[in-house]
Scaffold this active site. Structure first.
Site, PDB file in Angstrom:
ATOM      1  N   ASN A 139      33.900  22.023  80.731  1.00  0.00           N
ATOM      2  CA  ASN A 139      33.664  23.179  81.711  1.00  0.00           C
ATOM      3  C   ASN A 139      34.176  22.791  83.071  1.00  0.00           C
ATOM      4  O   ASN A 139      33.842  23.292  83.954  1.00  0.00           O
ATOM      5  CB  ASN A 139      32.360  23.754  81.588  1.00  0.00           C
ATOM      6  CG  ASN A 139      31.228  22.776  81.929  1.00  0.00           C
ATOM      7  OD1 ASN A 139      31.598  21.494  82.036  1.00  0.00           O
ATOM      8  ND2 ASN A 139      30.203  23.227  82.055  1.00  0.00           N
ATOM      9  N   LYS A 178      34.891  17.190  86.757  1.00  0.00           N
ATOM     10  CA  LYS A 178      34.871  16.152  85.537  1.00  0.00           C
ATOM     11  C   LYS A 178      36.253  15.589  84.925  1.00  0.00           C
ATOM     12  O   LYS A 178      37.148  16.159  85.497  1.00  0.00           O
ATOM     13  CB  LYS A 178      33.991  17.041  84.429  1.00  0.00           C
ATOM     14  CG  LYS A 178      32.624  17.372  84.923  1.00  0.00           C
ATOM     15  CD  LYS A 178      32.033  18.475  83.824  1.00  0.00           C
ATOM     16  CE  LYS A 178      30.571  18.859  84.330  1.00  0.00           C
ATOM     17  NZ  LYS A 178      29.925  19.688  82.906  1.00  0.00           N
ATOM     18  N   TYR A 187      21.982  13.325  84.045  1.00  0.00           N
ATOM     19  CA  TYR A 187      21.695  14.552  83.150  1.00  0.00           C
ATOM     20  C   TYR A 187      20.305  14.214  82.321  1.00  0.00           C
ATOM     21  O   TYR A 187      20.099  14.583  81.381  1.00  0.00           O
ATOM     22  CB  TYR A 187      22.794  14.699  82.262  1.00  0.00           C
ATOM     23  CG  TYR A 187      24.011  15.389  82.537  1.00  0.00           C
ATOM     24  CD1 TYR A 187      23.774  16.676  83.036  1.00  0.00           C
ATOM     25  CD2 TYR A 187      25.161  14.669  82.490  1.00  0.00           C
ATOM     26  CE1 TYR A 187      25.128  17.194  83.549  1.00  0.00           C
ATOM     27  CE2 TYR A 187      26.412  15.140  83.134  1.00  0.00           C
ATOM     28  CZ  TYR A 187      26.305  16.652  83.647  1.00  0.00           C
ATOM     29  OH  TYR A 187      27.530  17.196  83.937  1.00  0.00           O
ATOM     30  N   HIS A 204      30.732  20.530  87.687  1.00  0.00           N
ATOM     31  CA  HIS A 204      29.273  20.597  87.913  1.00  0.00           C
ATOM     32  C   HIS A 204      28.948  20.936  89.097  1.00  0.00           C
ATOM     33  O   HIS A 204      29.639  20.385  90.176  1.00  0.00           O
ATOM     34  CB  HIS A 204      28.730  19.158  87.266  1.00  0.00           C
ATOM     35  CG  HIS A 204      27.261  19.071  87.719  1.00  0.00           C
ATOM     36  ND1 HIS A 204      26.323  19.614  86.914  1.00  0.00           N
ATOM     37  CD2 HIS A 204      26.596  18.553  89.157  1.00  0.00           C
ATOM     38  CE1 HIS A 204      25.376  19.191  87.422  1.00  0.00           C
ATOM     39  NE2 HIS A 204      25.429  18.653  88.851  1.00  0.00           N
ATOM     40  N   GLU A 259      20.713  14.332  93.327  1.00  0.00           N
ATOM     41  CA  GLU A 259      21.933  13.962  92.866  1.00  0.00           C
ATOM     42  C   GLU A 259      22.940  13.669  93.961  1.00  0.00           C
ATOM     43  O   GLU A 259      23.366  12.646  93.783  1.00  0.00           O
ATOM     44  CB  GLU A 259      22.807  15.542  92.373  1.00  0.00           C
ATOM     45  CG  GLU A 259      22.079  16.026  90.876  1.00  0.00           C
ATOM     46  CD  GLU A 259      22.813  17.227  90.734  1.00  0.00           C
ATOM     47  OE1 GLU A 259      22.190  17.703  89.481  1.00  0.00           O
ATOM     48  OE2 GLU A 259      23.589  17.955  91.229  1.00  0.00           O
TER      49      GLU A 259
HETATM   50  P1  CMP Z   1      27.037  21.069  83.757  1.00  0.00           P
HETATM   51  O1  CMP Z   1      26.942  22.052  84.778  1.00  0.00           O
HETATM   52  O2  CMP Z   1      27.514  19.629  84.346  1.00  0.00           O
HETATM   53  O3  CMP Z   1      25.640  20.880  83.343  1.00  0.00           O
HETATM   54  C1  CMP Z   1      25.007  20.388  82.267  1.00  0.00           C
HETATM   55  C2  CMP Z   1      26.191  20.039  81.308  1.00  0.00           C
HETATM   56  O4  CMP Z   1      26.006  20.153  79.889  1.00  0.00           O
HETATM   57  C3  CMP Z   1      27.043  21.497  81.160  1.00  0.00           C
HETATM   58  O5  CMP Z   1      28.002  21.578  82.599  1.00  0.00           O
HETATM   59  C4  CMP Z   1      27.944  21.287  79.906  1.00  0.00           C
HETATM   60  O6  CMP Z   1      28.943  20.108  80.276  1.00  0.00           O
HETATM   61  C5  CMP Z   1      26.727  20.462  79.034  1.00  0.00           C
HETATM   62  N1  CMP Z   1      26.451  21.338  78.146  1.00  0.00           N
HETATM   63  C6  CMP Z   1      25.553  22.355  78.354  1.00  0.00           C
HETATM   64  N2  CMP Z   1      25.142  23.033  77.157  1.00  0.00           N
HETATM   65  C7  CMP Z   1      26.244  22.409  76.353  1.00  0.00           C
HETATM   66  C8  CMP Z   1      26.470  22.742  74.789  1.00  0.00           C
HETATM   67  N3  CMP Z   1      25.826  23.649  74.249  1.00  0.00           N
HETATM   68  N4  CMP Z   1      27.264  21.973  74.207  1.00  0.00           N
HETATM   69  C9  CMP Z   1      27.996  20.954  74.723  1.00  0.00           C
HETATM   70  N5  CMP Z   1      27.594  20.734  76.167  1.00  0.00           N
HETATM   71  C10 CMP Z   1      26.809  21.527  76.823  1.00  0.00           C
END
Ligand code: CMP
Length: 143
Positions: free
Chosen positions: A112, A9, A49, A115, A126
């Site tokens: 984070n 990301k 998403y 993905h 995807e």
């Molecule tokens: P990802 O693995 O890309 O899958 C869904 C994404 O949503 C996750 O990583 C985070 O980046 C985001 N996400 C999930 N839960 C939350 C949350 N509570 N607050 C903010 N972002 C979230």
């Protein structure tokens, strides 16, 4: 051969983690079959998403994903989806063990770093969303 979609990301790219993340997948033995740097459109990210569309963090997630380039990849190998997620760590870095990518490099779920597809079915969806067939380079090691 099972395939998974992995994205670094914008925060992972900006923090200079691209090579480190790729190295972990290579070291584990997965095969890189597609890679590109992209700035996806709003519509593309909303489709990626789509299952999170009702969540309070959804719009913030889309803005975060548009904040810079993303490195999109396809990795292949035995159990690539579950194994890839093990390398990434838990979605929430606070639950990620040291040694995993998120456990080593991130603190908050909203940033984070990466993905990874959560199942073989989502991986194939995807991969089809992010890559054209002609962008996938399957290859074998010479014997
Ligand atoms: P990802 O693995 O890309 O899958 C869904 C994404 O949503 C996750 O990583 C985070 O980046 C985001 N996400 C999930 N839960 C939350 C949350 N509570 N607050 C903010 N972002 C979230």
């Amino acid at each position: 051969m099972e395939r998974t979609f992995i994205a670094i990301k914008p925060d992972g790219v900006a923090r200079g983690l691209v090579a480190k993340i790729i190295k972990r997948f290579e070291q584990r033995g997965y095969k890189l079959v597609a890679l590109k740097m992209v700035k996806p459109s709003d519509a593309h990210l909303r489709e990626h998403y789509a299952d999170l569309a009702g969540k309070g963090f959804f719009n913030g997630l889309i803005e975060y994903m548009k904040s810079g380039p993303i490195v999109a990849m396809v990795w292949a190998g035995e159990n690539a989806c579950a194994g890839g997620r093990m390398l990434l760590g838990e979605t929430n870095p606070q639950s990620s063990l040291p040694g995993s990518i998120r456990g080593d490099y991130s603190l908050t779920i909203g940033r984070n770093i990466c993905h990874g597809s959560d199942s073989v079915e989502s991986a194939e969806k995807e991969i089809a969303l992010w890559f054209g067939k002609d962008e996938i380079c399957d290859w074998e090691l010479p014997v």
